[in-house]
Structure formats: C-alpha cells, structure tokens
Motif scaffolding. Structure first.
Motif, PDB file in Angstrom:
ATOM      1  N   LEU A   3       0.771  -1.299   0.041  1.00 32.29           N
ATOM      2  CA  LEU A   3       0.086   0.057   0.094  1.00 32.29           C
ATOM      3  C   LEU A   3       0.831   1.262  -0.054  1.00 32.29           C
ATOM      4  O   LEU A   3       0.289   2.431  -0.072  1.00 32.29           O
ATOM      5  CB  LEU A   3      -0.960  -0.092   1.207  1.00 32.29           C
ATOM      6  CG  LEU A   3      -1.842  -1.031   1.403  1.00 32.29           C
ATOM      7  CD1 LEU A   3      -2.819  -1.208   2.552  1.00 32.29           C
ATOM      8  CD2 LEU A   3      -3.035  -1.046   0.152  1.00 32.29           C
ATOM      9  N   GLY A   4       2.067   1.087   0.008  1.00 36.01           N
ATOM     10  CA  GLY A   4       2.964   2.166   0.049  1.00 36.01           C
ATOM     11  C   GLY A   4       3.624   2.551  -1.563  1.00 36.01           C
ATOM     12  O   GLY A   4       2.849   2.579  -2.367  1.00 36.01           O
ATOM     13  N   LEU A   5       4.932   2.652  -1.398  1.00 37.85           N
ATOM     14  CA  LEU A   5       5.714   2.643  -2.642  1.00 37.85           C
ATOM     15  C   LEU A   5       5.655   1.302  -3.575  1.00 37.85           C
ATOM     16  O   LEU A   5       5.586   0.188  -2.895  1.00 37.85           O
ATOM     17  CB  LEU A   5       7.167   2.966  -2.376  1.00 37.85           C
ATOM     18  CG  LEU A   5       7.439   4.380  -1.902  1.00 37.85           C
ATOM     19  CD1 LEU A   5       8.863   4.537  -1.541  1.00 37.85           C
ATOM     20  CD2 LEU A   5       7.049   5.522  -2.792  1.00 37.85           C
ATOM     21  N   GLN A   6       5.555   1.509  -4.701  1.00 32.88           N
ATOM     22  CA  GLN A   6       5.397   0.386  -5.690  1.00 32.88           C
ATOM     23  C   GLN A   6       6.697   0.385  -6.538  1.00 32.88           C
ATOM     24  O   GLN A   6       7.109   1.016  -6.918  1.00 32.88           O
ATOM     25  CB  GLN A   6       4.040   0.504  -6.468  1.00 32.88           C
ATOM     26  CG  GLN A   6       2.999   0.583  -5.889  1.00 32.88           C
ATOM     27  CD  GLN A   6       2.317  -0.648  -5.063  1.00 32.88           C
ATOM     28  OE1 GLN A   6       2.705  -1.399  -5.355  1.00 32.88           O
ATOM     29  NE2 GLN A   6       1.691  -0.103  -3.779  1.00 32.88           N
ATOM     30  N   PRO A   7       6.850  -1.212  -7.081  1.00 32.71           N
ATOM     31  CA  PRO A   7       7.849  -1.431  -8.095  1.00 32.71           C
ATOM     32  C   PRO A   7       7.483  -0.610  -9.062  1.00 32.71           C
ATOM     33  O   PRO A   7       6.418  -0.409  -9.506  1.00 32.71           O
ATOM     34  CB  PRO A   7       7.713  -2.738  -8.171  1.00 32.71           C
ATOM     35  CG  PRO A   7       7.136  -3.315  -6.820  1.00 32.71           C
ATOM     36  CD  PRO A   7       6.139  -2.439  -6.548  1.00 32.71           C
ATOM     37  N   PRO A   8       8.580  -0.219 -10.026  1.00 33.04           N
ATOM     38  CA  PRO A   8      10.025  -0.420  -9.806  1.00 33.04           C
ATOM     39  C   PRO A   8      10.795   0.520  -8.811  1.00 33.04           C
ATOM     40  O   PRO A   8      11.931   0.357  -8.809  1.00 33.04           O
ATOM     41  CB  PRO A   8      10.561  -0.216 -11.277  1.00 33.04           C
ATOM     42  CG  PRO A   8       9.709   1.064 -11.679  1.00 33.04           C
ATOM     43  CD  PRO A   8       8.188   0.706 -11.216  1.00 33.04           C
ATOM     44  N   THR A   9       9.984   1.241  -8.123  1.00 32.90           N
ATOM     45  CA  THR A   9      10.686   2.178  -6.839  1.00 32.90           C
ATOM     46  C   THR A   9      11.441   1.336  -6.029  1.00 32.90           C
ATOM     47  O   THR A   9      10.737  -0.055  -5.639  1.00 32.90           O
ATOM     48  CB  THR A   9       9.614   2.881  -6.225  1.00 32.90           C
ATOM     49  OG1 THR A   9       8.976   3.736  -7.228  1.00 32.90           O
ATOM     50  CG2 THR A   9      10.389   3.763  -5.332  1.00 32.90           C
ATOM     51  N   VAL A  10      12.512   1.389  -5.552  1.00 33.24           N
ATOM     52  CA  VAL A  10      13.400   0.374  -4.762  1.00 33.24           C
ATOM     53  C   VAL A  10      13.375   1.329  -3.520  1.00 33.24           C
ATOM     54  O   VAL A  10      13.899   2.163  -3.129  1.00 33.24           O
ATOM     55  CB  VAL A  10      14.577   0.161  -5.288  1.00 33.24           C
ATOM     56  CG1 VAL A  10      15.228  -0.661  -4.110  1.00 33.24           C
ATOM     57  CG2 VAL A  10      14.633  -0.365  -6.554  1.00 33.24           C
ATOM     58  N   SER A  11      12.715   0.544  -2.418  1.00 40.16           N
ATOM     59  CA  SER A  11      12.793   0.854  -0.800  1.00 40.16           C
ATOM     60  C   SER A  11      12.832  -0.455  -0.262  1.00 40.16           C
ATOM     61  O   SER A  11      12.767  -1.387  -0.782  1.00 40.16           O
ATOM     62  CB  SER A  11      11.708   1.618  -0.478  1.00 40.16           C
ATOM     63  OG  SER A  11      10.402   1.048  -0.286  1.00 40.16           O
ATOM     64  N   TRP A  12      13.225  -0.211   1.229  1.00 39.28           N
ATOM     65  CA  TRP A  12      13.476  -1.471   2.005  1.00 39.28           C
ATOM     66  C   TRP A  12      12.318  -2.330   2.040  1.00 39.28           C
ATOM     67  O   TRP A  12      11.915  -3.397   2.219  1.00 39.28           O
ATOM     68  CB  TRP A  12      13.937  -0.955   3.347  1.00 39.28           C
ATOM     69  CG  TRP A  12      15.247  -0.428   3.308  1.00 39.28           C
ATOM     70  CD1 TRP A  12      16.365  -1.057   2.173  1.00 39.28           C
ATOM     71  CD2 TRP A  12      16.200   0.147   4.332  1.00 39.28           C
ATOM     72  NE1 TRP A  12      17.453  -0.506   2.677  1.00 39.28           N
ATOM     73  CE2 TRP A  12      17.583   0.239   3.813  1.00 39.28           C
ATOM     74  CE3 TRP A  12      15.746   0.720   5.582  1.00 39.28           C
ATOM     75  CZ2 TRP A  12      18.492   0.905   4.470  1.00 39.28           C
ATOM     76  CZ3 TRP A  12      16.851   1.501   5.998  1.00 39.28           C
ATOM     77  CH2 TRP A  12      18.087   1.565   5.434  1.00 39.28           C
ATOM     78  N   GLY A  13      10.922  -1.402   2.157  1.00 39.91           N
ATOM     79  CA  GLY A  13       9.818  -2.093   2.185  1.00 39.91           C
ATOM     80  C   GLY A  13       9.407  -2.779   1.041  1.00 39.91           C
ATOM     81  O   GLY A  13       8.759  -4.073   1.176  1.00 39.91           O
ATOM     82  N   VAL A  14       9.556  -2.243  -0.062  1.00 40.65           N
ATOM     83  CA  VAL A  14       9.453  -2.980  -1.322  1.00 40.65           C
ATOM     84  C   VAL A  14      10.284  -3.905  -1.464  1.00 40.65           C
ATOM     85  O   VAL A  14       9.635  -5.253  -1.928  1.00 40.65           O
ATOM     86  CB  VAL A  14       9.608  -2.106  -2.460  1.00 40.65           C
ATOM     87  CG1 VAL A  14       9.585  -2.605  -3.836  1.00 40.65           C
ATOM     88  CG2 VAL A  14       8.753  -0.714  -2.549  1.00 40.65           C
TER      89      VAL A  14
END
Length: 373
Positions: free
Chosen positions: A315-326
């Motif tokens: 429900l937060g950032l979505q691929p292809p964005t790269v974060s620790w949660g993703v």
C-alpha cells in the motif's frame, strides 16, 4: 547544574561555553550514542551515494542467477603459494539429480579478483553527473559478485538494499521535517495566543491524536492511484506519514509556549516593540530548540518503520521504486523463507537503522540539557 566530570575537565571553558558546546561535551560521554552517531552518518552517506557503494546494477535481471546464494570475499590465498588481495570464487549452477532443483556450488578453480574504486555500471550522482566508479568492482562481468545473494529475478540484493536506503532513509527526514513545520507553526500559534485560538487548535490536535494511525495510513495510501510515477508516489507517502505525526509535537510546543509567554525576556521584547514573529522565532523557539532536535531524531525511526510497513503490505511505494519495504515484499512467500533467507537482508538494514537512530536520539535527548545531571 553542569555535569561534574565536565566541570572538572574543563573548569575554565565551561564558564564561557555556548549551549551547543555543553551539549556536545555531554553527548561525547555517551559511548553507545557516539557509536550510533557513526553508524547513522555512515548509513546516510550510503543513502546519498548508493551507486558508488553498489556492486551490480540494482535493476539488472539475470535468469541464470535466480536465488543465487550470498558469496564471501577472501583476502588470503594459500593454494598456490601465498598472496594477499581481495577475491571471490565463481559459482557453478548444477541440478539436484533427484529433485532437479538448481544448486549453486562454489568453483574454487575460478578465482576472480576484486578492485577497489574500480569501474562498473554507470549511475547518476544526485542527478548532477554520471560516473562508473564503485567502491567495490569485479574484474569479470560474466561472474558477478552477490554479497547478499540474488532474488527470484536474479537481481543483486545487496545493491538493491543499498539503493533502497536512499528512499527509506530520506523519507524519514522529509516526513519529520514536514511534521516539525506543522507542529511548530500550529503549536506555537496555539500556545502564544491562547484563548479561542488555543481551544480550536487543541480540539483539532485531539481529533488527529484520536485517529487510529495504522488504519488511516492504510486507507490514505490505498487511495493513491497505482499508475502514478515513482516521484509522485514518494511525495504523497511522505505527506501521508507527516499528516499524523505533527500533533504530538504541536502539543509539546504549545505547552512550552504557554510557559514562556509570561517570562520576563518575552515581556521585555514586547515592551521594546519587537514584532510577534521575531519574539516567536528569535526568542522563544531557541530556548527549547534542543528538545525539538531530540524529538526530531526520535521521530525519524517511526517514519522509516511506517514507510517500510506500508510498502511491505503493498500500500506504499510500488515497484520499480526500490525501498526497503518494497524489497521485503520479496520475502512474503514460504519459498523465500525456506530456500532464500537472504531476502530478509533489507529487514536487517531496517533494524540497524532504527536502532542506531533511536540510540542516537536517546543520547541527544540526555545531552540536550547539559545543565542537568
């Protein structure tokens, strides 16, 4: 009262020292907080220059490296005499004769040297210029080095964890800055003017504090269109996290303003014809700036955990964005837990970052008032 140890070590300097010097002297005596400070600074340096610290392109897929296990870096080689220098062994892909499962076996006959400050893939530095210099670079691009292994698409988990630090750590700073801005402005207005303005502001703060944080985060994040670009998603998630994080600080600021507005230095400033804005920002806020800084430091880990939780739940950032949660979303199925436990490495990064920031914040809070023991 100044700490006795500081007074004994620096009897002359304490008498004329500025507040920030007293805070620094007290903070340096908190060994655990000093260690946390170095860890925090190191992590933010990595977040500023993730491409330099990464080894492989974080978005590059390799079908032959699916669930590639982590590899070790060796420094001493005694197979053919004695030599010193970083290297790693290549891996051979084989099949289990019974289950036909892919198995990676270390090939001790394939020794691949490692270069420091070598050349690798091209990346952008803060959007200003491009370079291909990396802290660690391999000399054989056909046999990449996977320090934290690879995911189901053959992407380097270490490089993606380093790249994800840029989003996860910066979203905490940006979110806390927005919360700080709202908290100081609204809390300051409430405490400085009092009366009906204070009553209305406090009811708004009570309403925000009464909202269940996690459901509100989930509802607002789920309302974001899935097709938004990564930059817009990042901005909106930051605003969502800030929306529920300002109320507690606003209440603290309001209480300090209520106590300070009757002080003699504030009355003297009013009689001298000083504007209200200057009284607030020049005289009142600096008197408890150390408390605000400590509160900010302790709020950053909460923002990081909130972003990680939202992105992990999808429900937060979505691929292809790269974060620790993703990245942690890759570890949601039983196959990952059983056969690729290294996919939890971004979670270890979250633990280290949150612990370091909390310890740093605790030390800063203890040192924020160096006149108290």
């Amino acid at each position: 009262m100044v700490d006795a140890t500081i007074l004994n070590d620096r009897p002359d300097r304490v008498a004329v020292a500025a507040q920030w010097q007293l805070i620094w002297w007290a903070f340096k005596r908190h060994k655990l907080a000093m260690a946390a400070l170095f860890v925090t600074v190191a992590m933010y340096i990595v977040a500023i220059f993730p491409g330099f610290f990464a080894i492989n392109d974080p978005i590059l897929q390799n079908a032959r490296s699916t669930f590639h296990p982590p590899q070790s870096i060796h420094f001493l080689d005694t197979t053919n005499g004695f030599s010193f220098g970083p290297y790693y062994y290549g891996m051979k892909l084989t099949r289990d004769p019974n289950t036909l499962a892919a198995i990676f076996v270390e090939d001790t006959n394939t020794k691949i040297p490692i270069q420091f400050f070598g050349r690798g893939y091209t990346y952008s530095v803060l959007g200003l210029f491009e370079t291909d210099i990396h802290l660690i670079a391999t000399t054989d691009n056909t046999k990449p080095l996977y320090l934290f292994g690879a995911d189901r698409l053959g992407r380097d988990v270490y490089s993606r964890t380093v790249q994800g630090a840029q989003i996860s750590l910066s979203i905490g700073l940006v979110g806390v800055f927005l919360s700080l801005l709202l908290g100081i402005v609204l809390g300051g207005i409430s405490g400085y003017y009092g009366g009906r303005i204070d009553f209305v502001m406090q009811r708004v703060i009570d309403f925000v504090l009464s909202l269940p944080t996690i459901p509100i985060w989930l509802a607002l994040a789920a309302a974001l269109p899935q097709g938004w670009p990564a930059a817009l998603q990042y901005m909106m998630i930051t605003i969502i996290l800030s929306f529920t994080g300002w109320a507690q600080l606003a209440r603290v600021v309001r209480g300090r303003f209520l106590s300070l507005r009757t002080e003699e230095f504030v009355a003297a400033a009013r009689l001298d014809g000083v504007s209200e804005g200057r009284i607030i920002f020049r005289h009142m806020l600096p008197s408890f700036s150390s408390h605000i800084i400590a509160s900010m430091t302790l709020a950053v880990p909460a923002m990081i955990l909130a972003e990680t939780s939202l992105s992990f739940l999808g429900l937060g950032l979505q691929p292809p964005t790269v974060s620790w949660g993703v990245l942690l979303r890759e570890a949601q199925n039983i196959r990952s837990i059983a056969t690729a436990p290294w996919l939890f490495m971004p979670g270890l990064a979250v633990v280290i970052a949150v612990m370091a920031l909390n310890l740093f914040g605790d030390g800063l809070r203890d040192a924020a008032d160096p006149y108290n023991k």
